[in-house]
Write a protein that holds these residues in place. Structure first.
Motif, PDB file in Angstrom:
ATOM      1  N   PHE A  35      45.090  51.837 -38.883  1.00  0.00           N
ATOM      2  CA  PHE A  35      43.787  52.599 -38.600  1.00  0.00           C
ATOM      3  C   PHE A  35      43.809  53.964 -39.174  1.00  0.00           C
ATOM      4  N   THR A  36      45.246  54.530 -39.528  1.00  0.00           N
ATOM      5  CA  THR A  36      45.312  55.926 -40.044  1.00  0.00           C
ATOM      6  C   THR A  36      45.056  55.999 -41.525  1.00  0.00           C
ATOM      7  N   ILE A  37      45.780  54.874 -42.333  1.00  0.00           N
ATOM      8  CA  ILE A  37      45.535  54.908 -43.551  1.00  0.00           C
ATOM      9  C   ILE A  37      44.040  54.876 -44.204  1.00  0.00           C
ATOM     10  N   ASP A  38      43.903  56.169 -45.233  1.00  0.00           N
ATOM     11  CA  ASP A  38      42.490  56.195 -45.745  1.00  0.00           C
ATOM     12  C   ASP A  38      42.335  55.049 -46.787  1.00  0.00           C
ATOM     13  N   PRO A  39      41.174  54.353 -46.490  1.00  0.00           N
ATOM     14  CA  PRO A  39      40.972  53.325 -47.511  1.00  0.00           C
ATOM     15  C   PRO A  39      40.700  53.867 -48.816  1.00  0.00           C
ATOM     16  N   ARG A  40      40.282  55.068 -48.892  1.00  0.00           N
ATOM     17  CA  ARG A  40      39.836  55.620 -50.369  1.00  0.00           C
ATOM     18  C   ARG A  40      41.046  56.271 -51.011  1.00  0.00           C
ATOM     19  N   ARG A  41      42.201  56.170 -50.385  1.00  0.00           N
ATOM     20  CA  ARG A  41      43.653  56.870 -51.236  1.00  0.00           C
ATOM     21  C   ARG A  41      43.811  55.952 -52.440  1.00  0.00           C
ATOM     22  N   ARG A  42      44.402  56.675 -53.400  1.00  0.00           N
ATOM     23  CA  ARG A  42      44.621  56.116 -54.848  1.00  0.00           C
ATOM     24  C   ARG A  42      45.977  56.557 -55.274  1.00  0.00           C
ATOM     25  N   ASP A  43      46.505  55.818 -55.919  1.00  0.00           N
ATOM     26  CA  ASP A  43      47.921  56.329 -56.690  1.00  0.00           C
ATOM     27  C   ASP A  43      47.905  57.177 -57.847  1.00  0.00           C
ATOM     28  N   TRP A  70      34.584  53.870 -40.151  1.00  0.00           N
ATOM     29  CA  TRP A  70      33.941  52.434 -39.405  1.00  0.00           C
ATOM     30  C   TRP A  70      32.388  52.198 -40.065  1.00  0.00           C
ATOM     31  N   LEU A  71      31.751  53.439 -40.190  1.00  0.00           N
ATOM     32  CA  LEU A  71      30.443  53.369 -40.556  1.00  0.00           C
ATOM     33  C   LEU A  71      30.346  52.644 -41.815  1.00  0.00           C
ATOM     34  N   GLY A  72      31.028  52.976 -42.865  1.00  0.00           N
ATOM     35  CA  GLY A  72      30.784  52.277 -44.049  1.00  0.00           C
ATOM     36  C   GLY A  72      31.282  50.884 -44.215  1.00  0.00           C
ATOM     37  N   ARG A  73      31.854  50.026 -43.202  1.00  0.00           N
ATOM     38  CA  ARG A  73      32.317  48.853 -43.345  1.00  0.00           C
ATOM     39  C   ARG A  73      31.086  47.732 -43.228  1.00  0.00           C
ATOM     40  N   ASP A  74      31.413  46.549 -43.411  1.00  0.00           N
ATOM     41  CA  ASP A  74      30.157  45.688 -43.409  1.00  0.00           C
ATOM     42  C   ASP A  74      29.806  45.262 -41.889  1.00  0.00           C
ATOM     43  N   ALA A  75      28.924  44.363 -41.400  1.00  0.00           N
ATOM     44  CA  ALA A  75      28.159  44.407 -40.437  1.00  0.00           C
ATOM     45  C   ALA A  75      28.938  43.977 -39.241  1.00  0.00           C
ATOM     46  N   SER A  76      29.999  42.617 -39.733  1.00  0.00           N
ATOM     47  CA  SER A  76      30.672  42.189 -38.795  1.00  0.00           C
ATOM     48  C   SER A  76      31.828  43.147 -38.125  1.00  0.00           C
ATOM     49  N   TYR A  77      32.275  43.942 -39.065  1.00  0.00           N
ATOM     50  CA  TYR A  77      33.394  44.719 -38.603  1.00  0.00           C
ATOM     51  C   TYR A  77      32.701  46.073 -37.633  1.00  0.00           C
ATOM     52  N   VAL A  78      31.567  46.404 -37.994  1.00  0.00           N
ATOM     53  CA  VAL A  78      30.723  47.256 -37.329  1.00  0.00           C
ATOM     54  C   VAL A  78      30.574  46.758 -35.896  1.00  0.00           C
ATOM     55  N   LYS A  79      29.903  45.454 -35.858  1.00  0.00           N
ATOM     56  CA  LYS A  79      29.475  44.756 -34.581  1.00  0.00           C
ATOM     57  C   LYS A  79      30.973  44.794 -33.681  1.00  0.00           C
ATOM     58  N   LEU A  80      32.140  44.490 -34.058  1.00  0.00           N
ATOM     59  CA  LEU A  80      33.370  44.480 -33.507  1.00  0.00           C
ATOM     60  C   LEU A  80      33.736  45.685 -32.996  1.00  0.00           C
ATOM     61  N   TYR A  81      33.482  46.727 -33.817  1.00  0.00           N
ATOM     62  CA  TYR A  81      34.029  48.225 -33.597  1.00  0.00           C
ATOM     63  C   TYR A  81      33.181  48.670 -32.229  1.00  0.00           C
ATOM     64  N   ILE A  82      31.726  48.345 -32.263  1.00  0.00           N
ATOM     65  CA  ILE A  82      31.032  48.667 -31.157  1.00  0.00           C
ATOM     66  C   ILE A  82      31.115  48.025 -29.691  1.00  0.00           C
ATOM     67  N   ARG A  83      31.724  46.783 -30.105  1.00  0.00           N
ATOM     68  CA  ARG A  83      32.127  46.086 -28.753  1.00  0.00           C
ATOM     69  C   ARG A  83      33.519  46.794 -28.157  1.00  0.00           C
ATOM     70  N   TYR A  94      33.339  47.656 -50.406  1.00  0.00           N
ATOM     71  CA  TYR A  94      32.113  47.454 -49.415  1.00  0.00           C
ATOM     72  C   TYR A  94      31.025  47.763 -49.949  1.00  0.00           C
ATOM     73  N   PRO A  95      29.603  47.211 -49.692  1.00  0.00           N
ATOM     74  CA  PRO A  95      28.486  47.568 -49.932  1.00  0.00           C
ATOM     75  C   PRO A  95      28.029  49.162 -49.586  1.00  0.00           C
ATOM     76  N   HIS A  96      27.462  49.762 -50.443  1.00  0.00           N
ATOM     77  CA  HIS A  96      26.951  51.123 -50.120  1.00  0.00           C
ATOM     78  C   HIS A  96      26.016  51.094 -48.982  1.00  0.00           C
ATOM     79  N   VAL A  97      26.558  51.912 -47.943  1.00  0.00           N
ATOM     80  CA  VAL A  97      25.601  52.137 -46.598  1.00  0.00           C
ATOM     81  C   VAL A  97      24.878  53.359 -46.736  1.00  0.00           C
ATOM     82  N   SER A  98      23.729  53.640 -46.666  1.00  0.00           N
ATOM     83  CA  SER A  98      22.926  54.653 -46.629  1.00  0.00           C
ATOM     84  C   SER A  98      22.963  55.647 -45.364  1.00  0.00           C
TER      85      SER A  98
END
Length: 714
Positions: A135-143, A188-201, A238-242
């Protein structure tokens, strides 16, 4: 007992099968093969409609790896002697073309359980640290080449680890604070609906099972109610989240937590106060936070009073700062600042995307290279944008009960406004715009007009109240009656009669011990006198005998001055007060006194220019006590003026409902004003009243009332 070896799907799981273990003749699989649905029930539900079950083992909508019901799988008991080996997140653990990973959800869940168990017992924290790293690794990191790093966990790996934590939430005591804080700070805000639901739970179960983390969960969620961090909702893969959808997800989570922990309101109230954007934060952050706080009231109505009081306090603070800053500007500069801000510049945070972050209309540039004067003007504009957007949000929130609610709904809403008025707005000198919520909504019915007027009258008459509040209440009542377009002539006359009677009572009480005008000793008398003069200047038509007989204002304007008469009770009270030793014309604001003098002479009401000439030679310093002048309360309500070599103290021309100038929110006040009207036969511009009205609205009442001063002095 079913051994883990018999349940293994092959060597790719990384599990060794000791030779001493004997597999049963009919091995039962750990998980039944889950069939991937061909569609998500044909309907894409909104986030608010998602089922956030409390059970960690409940199924997840649209998740092919959801854990089946316990009744549909064989109970599994893991052999503690089996050696577990972790495989680093490399290309071998990336999803295949079929969308599956080498490690199933059940295996990862067991790894997480063991990692937590060993960490809590103090035996080994290596596996625990690896869980944190997921959960620490930034998903935006690039080499260096711009490609995603190979150790960035995949979507399924991340989700399976979160499911593992959810299944073992009861074990996440304070010793596991590290992994909990890592998950709370993860993206977590920028991920898909299933992950957001799991995170909220997870957030809900964590808050309910481990109360020590409730504050951290609430603080994390309120952090997302202001200006969203740059890049939120734009994760690779992931799709863009407004921004609007991101705020909706935050409220989904907060609502779920509040439902599971009803006592959480007590913890949330101080958090939302401490998390309010700072004075130096952008208008975008302040407006977004205000909008989101109002949204919280929908599912936490018990916080309504706290939230609205907090917003009102912030409004008043910003409002006062604007008035202080504007006084340092020249008149033309102040007008330019207001004219430079159009309604379109007040943008709401959820309407702005990251590309707009550098827009001057959304935020003040923090470039140290610009001139100090330009930086100061930008800061004033930024505060105006803050105030305009925040107060517009409150107008929108309060409007429904007044426009479509029952009388009880209206009175309950007005009670809330009156409470904030008495505790926050009224004691604050120089509040310029915040009080217009009351000005607008109290005019929505005659009953509410009476309620607000009665509240001010009670404050004026209450001797237990501090003198500063009684004087301020008189200014509010006078300004409300003088400027309210929906206030009937009967109400104007009733208030004027009430204040006149009060003024006469005060005169009789004070005059025997009076040696001359003294604002310190006789403040309630002077504030009441100034209120009456102000009402007279704006609503004199409603006070005439012709108005009592039913004539309209236009008919009264057609009368000759000698045909205009006033009831004897009005003339007698005002005459006695003006001619008394208290000498209110020396203490009241010169702008109001001058305009009253011109009008009263033209209307044959009273001639006071002789008194004004005498007052120019009157030295008030002989009646002042220097110790009394050091009272800090009176630095707020008195204005230093110099008349020749006399240092005198007079009432400020502060009337709270002067023309409203904020560009966006002033739309709410259309039709609420009585504009200044010239006196027929006296003012040169009365044939062009419309243009004069605009000038007064732009310049304020003080400017309009002071025009007569210059004419007379000349």
């Amino acid at each position: 007992m079913v051994s883990l070896a018999s349940a293994s799907r092959g060597p790719a799981t990384g599990l060794h099968t000791p030779s001493k273990m004997i597999a049963p003749s009919s091995p039962a699989p750990i998980l039944k093969n889950a069939k991937t649905p061909t569609s998500a029930s044909g309907i894409k539900h909104r986030m608010e409609d998602l089922d956030l079950s409390l059970s960690p083992a409940s199924s997840i909508a649209s998740d092919p790896d959801a854990v089946p019901s316990p009744r549909k799988k064989t109970r599994v008991q893991f052999d503690e002697d089996v050696e577990m080996r972790e495989i680093p997140y490399s290309d071998k653990t990336q999803p295949s073309s079929h969308g599956t990973t080498d490690k199933s959800a059940a295996v990862v869940r067991e790894e997480v359980r063991r990692a937590i168990q060993r960490h809590v017992s103090g035996n080994d924290s290596e596996a625990y640290d690896r869980v944190k790293e997921v959960f620490t690794i930034d998903p935006r990191r690039r080499d260096a080449s711009g490609m995603p790093l190979s150790n960035v966990p995949t979507h399924n790996i991340l989700k399976h680890h979160l499911m593992g934590l959810l299944s073992n939430v009861a074990a996440l005591d304070r010793s596991c604070n590290g992994v909990v804080q890592t998950v709370l700070n993860s993206e977590w805000l920028g991920r898909d609906a299933s992950y957001v639901k799991l995170y909220i739970r997870f957030l809900g179960n964590l808050s309910a099972a481990q109360g020590s983390y409730l504050g951290s969960v609430l603080k994390m969620l309120t952090n997302y109610m202001g200006e969203l961090p740059k890049g939120t909702g734009k994760l690779p893969g992931y799709p863009h989240v407004s921004p609007a959808e991101a705020y909706t997800r935050v409220h989904m989570a907060l609502r779920h937590v509040m439902q599971l922990v009803p006592s959480g309101s007590g913890s949330l109230s101080p958090i939302i106060s401490s998390q309010f954007p700072f004075d130096t934060d952008s208008a975008k952050a302040n407006i977004a936070y205000t909008q989101n706080l109002v949204r919280v009231i929908r599912y936490a109505p018990e916080l309504q009073a706290d939230i609205l009081a907090l917003i009102t306090e912030k409004l008043v603070k910003i409002d006062v700062q604007i008035q202080v800053d504007m006084e340092d500007l020249e008149d033309e500069e102040g007008e330019d600042v207001l004219h430079d801000i159009s309604p379109e510049t007040v943008m709401f945070a959820e309407d702005l995307d990251d590309e707009d972050d550098d827009d001057d209309n959304a935020s003040v540039l923090s470039d140290d290279s610009i001139e100090p004067e330009c930086r100061r003007l930008k800061a004033i504009k930024e505060n105006i944008l803050k105030l305009d957007g925040m107060i517009d949000t409150l107008f929108d929130y309060y409007a429904p009960p007044f426009t479509s609610g029952t009388l009880d709904d209206k009175e309950n809403a007005l009670d809330l406004l009156l409470t904030h008025f008495q505790t926050i707005i009224l004691p604050t000198y120089r509040s310029r715009h915040s009080q217009f919520l009351l000005f607008h909504f109290s005019q929505s019915s005659p009953t509410l007009v009476d309620r607000f007027a009665a509240t001010c009258v009670q404050l004026i008459f209450n001797k237990a109240q501090p003198a500063i509040l009684r004087q301020s209440a008189a200014a509010y009542l006078a300004s409300f009656v003088a400027r309210g377009a929906h206030i009937s002539s009967d109400v104007v006359r009733d208030v004027f009669d009430l204040l006149s009677t009060h003024l006469d009572t005060l005169r009789q009480d004070y005059e025997p011990s009076c040696r001359g005008p003294d604002l310190r000793r006789f403040g309630p008398f002077y504030s009441t006198a100034q209120a009456l003069l102000y009402i007279f200047c704006f609503r004199w038509r409603d006070l005439t005998t012709a108005a009592l007989e039913g004539d309209s204002p236009s008919q009264i304007d057609d009368l000759e001055p000698e045909d205009i008469a006033f009831p004897p009770s009005i003339k007698e009270t005002i005459h006695k007060a003006i001619l008394s030793k208290l000498n209110p014309l020396k203490v009241c604001s010169p702008a109001i006194v001058s305009q009253f003098a011109r009008m009263s002479q033209h209307l044959n009401f009273i001639y006071v220019f002789t008194i004004l000439e005498t007052n120019k030679r009157l030295r008030m310093s002989t009646y002042r006590n220097l110790a009394a002048l050091s009272d800090p309360r009176f630095s707020q309500v008195e204005r230093e003026t110099r008349a020749g070599d006399d240092l005198g103290y007079q009432l400020d021309a502060y009337f709270p409902f002067d023309p409203y100038q904020l560009p966006r929110s002033r739309r709410w006040l259309e039709g609420d004003y009585v504009n200044w009207r010239g006196i027929p036969g006296l003012d040169d511009g009365d044939e062009d009243d419309d243009s004069e009205d605009e000038d007064v609205e732009e310049g304020g009442d003080d400017e309009g009332l002071s025009e007569g001063t210059e004419t007379d002095d000349e």
